[in-house]
Scaffold this motif. Structure first.
Motif, PDB file in Angstrom:
ATOM      1  N   MET A   1      67.264  63.748  21.728  1.00  0.00           N
ATOM      2  CA  MET A   1      67.009  63.025  20.475  1.00  0.00           C
ATOM      3  C   MET A   1      67.839  63.605  19.332  1.00  0.00           C
ATOM      4  SD  MET A   1      65.293  60.479  19.362  1.00  0.00           S
ATOM      5  CE  MET A   1      64.787  59.756  17.817  1.00  0.00           C
ATOM      6  N   LYS A   2      67.902  64.948  19.277  1.00  0.00           N
ATOM      7  CA  LYS A   2      68.689  65.589  18.233  1.00  0.00           C
ATOM      8  C   LYS A   2      70.167  65.238  18.368  1.00  0.00           C
ATOM      9  CE  LYS A   2      65.616  69.528  17.467  1.00  0.00           C
ATOM     10  NZ  LYS A   2      65.506  71.016  17.513  1.00  0.00           N
ATOM     11  N   GLY A   3      70.616  65.171  19.650  1.00  0.00           N
ATOM     12  CA  GLY A   3      72.013  64.811  19.885  1.00  0.00           C
ATOM     13  C   GLY A   3      72.327  63.410  19.398  1.00  0.00           C
ATOM     14  N   LEU A   4      71.364  62.491  19.608  1.00  0.00           N
ATOM     15  CA  LEU A   4      71.561  61.115  19.151  1.00  0.00           C
ATOM     16  C   LEU A   4      71.624  61.055  17.629  1.00  0.00           C
ATOM     17  CD1 LEU A   4      71.717  58.088  19.801  1.00  0.00           C
ATOM     18  CD2 LEU A   4      69.214  58.020  19.777  1.00  0.00           C
ATOM     19  N   ILE A   5      70.731  61.809  16.978  1.00  0.00           N
ATOM     20  CA  ILE A   5      70.707  61.810  15.512  1.00  0.00           C
ATOM     21  C   ILE A   5      72.005  62.377  14.956  1.00  0.00           C
ATOM     22  CG2 ILE A   5      69.587  62.818  13.484  1.00  0.00           C
ATOM     23  CD1 ILE A   5      66.953  62.692  15.031  1.00  0.00           C
ATOM     24  N   SER A   6      72.466  63.478  15.543  1.00  0.00           N
ATOM     25  CA  SER A   6      73.714  64.087  15.074  1.00  0.00           C
ATOM     26  C   SER A   6      74.904  63.165  15.311  1.00  0.00           C
ATOM     27  CB  SER A   6      73.941  65.424  15.782  1.00  0.00           C
ATOM     28  OG  SER A   6      74.048  65.232  17.183  1.00  0.00           O
ATOM     29  N   GLU A   7      74.862  62.414  16.405  1.00  0.00           N
ATOM     30  CA  GLU A   7      75.953  61.479  16.695  1.00  0.00           C
ATOM     31  C   GLU A   7      75.961  60.335  15.683  1.00  0.00           C
ATOM     32  OE1 GLU A   7      77.611  58.675  20.361  1.00  0.00           O
ATOM     33  OE2 GLU A   7      75.943  60.059  20.681  1.00  0.00           O
ATOM     34  N   VAL A   8      74.769  59.830  15.356  1.00  0.00           N
ATOM     35  CA  VAL A   8      74.669  58.770  14.352  1.00  0.00           C
ATOM     36  C   VAL A   8      75.158  59.272  12.999  1.00  0.00           C
ATOM     37  CG1 VAL A   8      73.067  57.303  13.053  1.00  0.00           C
ATOM     38  CG2 VAL A   8      72.804  57.553  15.532  1.00  0.00           C
ATOM     39  N   GLU A   9      74.773  60.495  12.637  1.00  0.00           N
ATOM     40  CA  GLU A   9      75.229  61.079  11.379  1.00  0.00           C
ATOM     41  C   GLU A   9      76.741  61.233  11.358  1.00  0.00           C
ATOM     42  OE1 GLU A   9      73.131  64.709  11.046  1.00  0.00           O
ATOM     43  OE2 GLU A   9      71.307  63.796  10.219  1.00  0.00           O
ATOM     44  N   SER A  10      77.296  61.627  12.495  1.00  0.00           N
ATOM     45  CA  SER A  10      78.747  61.791  12.576  1.00  0.00           C
ATOM     46  C   SER A  10      79.466  60.461  12.403  1.00  0.00           C
ATOM     47  CB  SER A  10      79.122  62.414  13.926  1.00  0.00           C
ATOM     48  OG  SER A  10      80.527  62.501  14.064  1.00  0.00           O
TER      49      SER A  10
END
Length: 717
Positions: A1-10
């Motif tokens: 989930m954290k990876g998805l959030i960081s990817e969206v932020e990127s």
């Protein structure tokens, strides 16, 4: 989930980095916003195609019971109509003949066994209006709900509709399937064409107000000292002291022009006041029933044929009628009380400009009145309309709950298919997007935009206060009893003031209703202008001067601040209009030139030619074509006095948005564009870095000068 959030932020950060330089370019964004605005106009013309795929959502109301009405019913209706037309040819408001005709209608209903009542009210200039009420009690009714059938009896085209309703009440009295009581309301509406004035109080408005109000404005005792003395006929029943009621009103159908031609199609009036619309189910029942009886249905009053799937022309006519917020028949008043209602007519010989259905100065004196009344009534028309109305009433009596399934916010390009809420709002939403693009660009590219807005705000608020005073013009005229008030108090000043008579005689002006209103209106407008120039404008300049002392490096006439305020105001105006009357917003606001967008483009490109700016200012004044169409038609057909008075009356009595939007919407925009083009300047505010660089350059120049002087001094020694 954290990876998805960081990817969206990127991804969002990368998108921002790409869009940021683009959004900072105000010239490109101005061009883009113009394109988006034109796209919103295109969506208006594309709406009929979107609506051609809709369907009737409520199936329970579509029963297919065959009507029992025969040709004998049509003969009965025609006899009633001919008797009414022959006996009472001049039914002007307040006349003996109007009261006699009301008594005649009441006597016919009495003979049929209905519970009846005459209901009186004060109309303008000390004249008395009267409504006729008849209640048919249904065998299966509990007395808690009723359905209203209504028409006006004092209009020049009323004979057919009066005869039809009396004949229809006679037919329904002998049926056993009714589950709700029916109230028949014959109203006196007045109007200049019918021997009255443009100030006459609407009879259906009085009846509905008193039906739901604890403080009625009408009465039932006939004021015998005045009325019975002037009446040739006397009522056979004793009047009660209270208004007849029959529970909650479930729905209403108003009958308009009926009978003079063979009915080629039935016309329905879906629009109410202030952009209000009834539940689409009541409209669907009428149109579906009409087609089941092999009779087409339409919404355009002047087309011989109308496409079932609708058309762009049909959509524009629907938007026009809804935007004007003028009652085309008695049904329009019911929408103010949340009652589902619709108007019905069989005559399509009048065009969209014939706004004479209820009293308003915005009408054209017709040349075909005599021809309309001399044409023989059509047996086929009464028979077909009777079949449709019987089936419709039976459909609605079968419903055991309030109409709620279908849509209440829609547009129509024809009588069958409709444009739902999501589609109807698209033009205004896209219109707002174009404005917000410019707002985002200005806020990103211009530093300290809040300070610039703050410096421009006093001027804009003074303009809004000025426009607010002008908006109170109808209330000002009501105070002097020149026009009716919102609570249905009549106008009574005409020929009642010796002071006015002497004043008008001194000025060599005819003491008429129109001239009184024009005189008081111009006096009030002059007072508003004086207050602005001598009070509001000096105050705004003083506040701006105080603010300028706090921000000395900023130009008080900076155009970025004024433009941002105008963009915010225009966007807010569009969104508020969408909620108040979406049809008006699409037709009068969205369907316009992108004035503010192109003004930004002119200013950002530093166009200095006053000729170009003057030409653009003139274009801005004609940027809303539907306002011009309305004004040109009215000036051509009714004259400037009736146009001016009609707009004020329609705004005060019916909720017509033309006057408030023009004054509170377009006037600030026009004045703002004038300020942007001819007064405002583009201020260049040095940043902190620029100041430090300038300081260093000054120090360096001083150091060089000192060294040169020192060297010269040493050489001289």
């Amino acid at each position: 989930m954290k990876g998805l959030i960081s990817e969206v932020e990127s991804v969002g950060y990368q998108a921002f980095n790409i869009l940021y330089p683009f959004l900072k370019n105000l010239k490109i964004i101005s061009i883009l916003s113009i394109i988006v605005h034109l796209g919103s106009i295109f969506l208006i013309f594309f709406l009929p195609f979107l609506g051609s795929h809709t369907y009737v959502s409520e199936k329970n109301l579509q029963c297919t019971v065959s009507p029992f009405i025969s040709n004998q019913f049509a003969d009965i209706c025609i006899n009633y109509s001919n008797d009414f037309k022959t006996m009472f040819p001049n039914r002007s408001l307040g006349s003996n003949e109007a009261l006699d005709s009301a008594n005649w209608i009441k006597d016919q209903l009495d003979q049929l066994g209905l519970e009846t009542q005459l209901y009186f009210f004060n109309s303008s200039f000390n004249r008395i209006g009267v409504n006729v009420i008849g209640i048919s009690k249904a065998i299966r009714s509990l007395g808690t709900e009723n359905f209203v059938l209504t028409t006006s009896f004092d209009q020049w085209h009323s004979a057919g509709s009066v005869g039809f309703l009396i004949g229809f009440s006679e037919y329904l009295k002998n049926t056993t399937w009714q589950a709700r009581d029916i109230i028949y309301v014959f109203t006196s509406e007045g109007g200049e064409i019918n021997g009255g004035t443009s100030m006459d109080i609407s009879g259906i408005s009085v009846w509905l107000n008193d039906y739901y109000s604890v403080k009625p404005v009408g009465w039932t005792d006939q004021k015998r000292n005045y009325l019975e003395k002037n009446s040739k006929q006397s009522s056979t029943t004793t009047e009660s002291k209270t208004l007849l009621r029959a529970g909650q009103i479930y729905g209403a159908i108003a009958i308009d022009r009926v009978g003079n031609k063979n009915m080629e199609r039935i016309l329905v009036y879906p629009e109410g006041l202030k952009g209000g619309l009834s539940n689409l189910d009541i409209l669907n029942v009428i149109t579906t029933t009409s087609f089941l009886n092999d009779i087409p249905a339409g919404i355009n009053t002047h087309m011989d044929q109308e496409a079932v799937e609708g058309s762009l022309y049909g959509l524009l006519i629907f938007m026009w009628n809804s935007a004007l917020s003028l009652p085309r028949s008695n049904h329009a008043i019911f929408t103010q009380y949340g009652i589902n209602s619709v108007g019905v007519s069989t005559d399509h010989s009048h065009n969209v400009w014939d706004i004479d259905f209820l009293n308003t100065p915005l009408h054209k004196i017709h040349k075909n009145i005599k021809r309309f009344n001399e044409e023989p009534l059509s047996n086929t028309t009464f028979f077909n309309l009777g079949k449709i109305m019987e089936t419709v009433i039976r459909h609605l009596h079968n419903a055991d709950e309030q109409l709620h399934q279908s849509y209440r916010w829609y547009m129509m390009a024809g009588a069958v298919f409709f444009i739902d809420l999501g589609q109807a709002l698209l033009p205004v939403i896209v219109f707002s997007v174009g404005i917000f693009l410019q707002l985002i660009s200005i806020s990103i590219s211009i530093e300290n935009i809040t300070i610039r807005i703050l410096l421009s705000l006093p001027w804009f608020l003074s303009i809004l206060l000025f426009c607010s005073m002008i908006l109170l013009l109808p209330s000002f005229l009501s105070v002097f009893n020149l026009i009716p008030t919102n609570d249905l108090q009549p106008a009574n000043l005409y020929q009642s003031s010796m002071v006015l008579n002497n004043l008008f005689s001194t000025l060599s002006i005819t003491n008429s209703i129109e001239n009184q209103i024009i005189f008081f209106s111009f006096t009030y407008l002059f007072m508003c202008i004086s207050i602005y120039f001598f009070i509001l404008s000096p105050i705004s300049k003083y506040i701006t001067k105080l603010l300028s002392k706090s921000f000395p490096t900023f130009n008080k006439n900076d155009w970025y601040g004024t433009q941002t305020i105008l963009l915010l105001y225009y966007a807010l105006l569009g969104l508020m209009g969408m909620m108040l009357n979406n049809q008006f917003t699409c037709l009068f606001i969205v369907l316009s030139l992108p004035t503010l967008h192109f003004t930004s483009f002119i200013l950002e490109n530093k166009v200095k030619s006053k000729v170009v700016k003057l030409i653009w200012m003139i274009i801005c004044l004609v940027s809303h074509p539907m306002f011009l169409v309305f004004e040109w038609w009215a000036l051509w057909s009714i004259g400037w006095k009736n146009l001016f008075i009609g707009i004020i009356l329609a705004s005060n009595n019916w909720g017509f948005l033309f006057f408030p939007f023009f004054i509170f919407g377009l006037v600030p925009i026009y004045l703002g564009i004038f300020k942007l083009l001819f007064i405002s300047t583009k201020s260049i505010v040095p940043t902190l870095i620029d100041n430090s660089k300038q300081h260093l350059d000054t120090l360096k120049s001083k150091s060089i000068k000192y060294n040169n002087f020192n060297n010269k001094f040493k050489k001289n020694q």
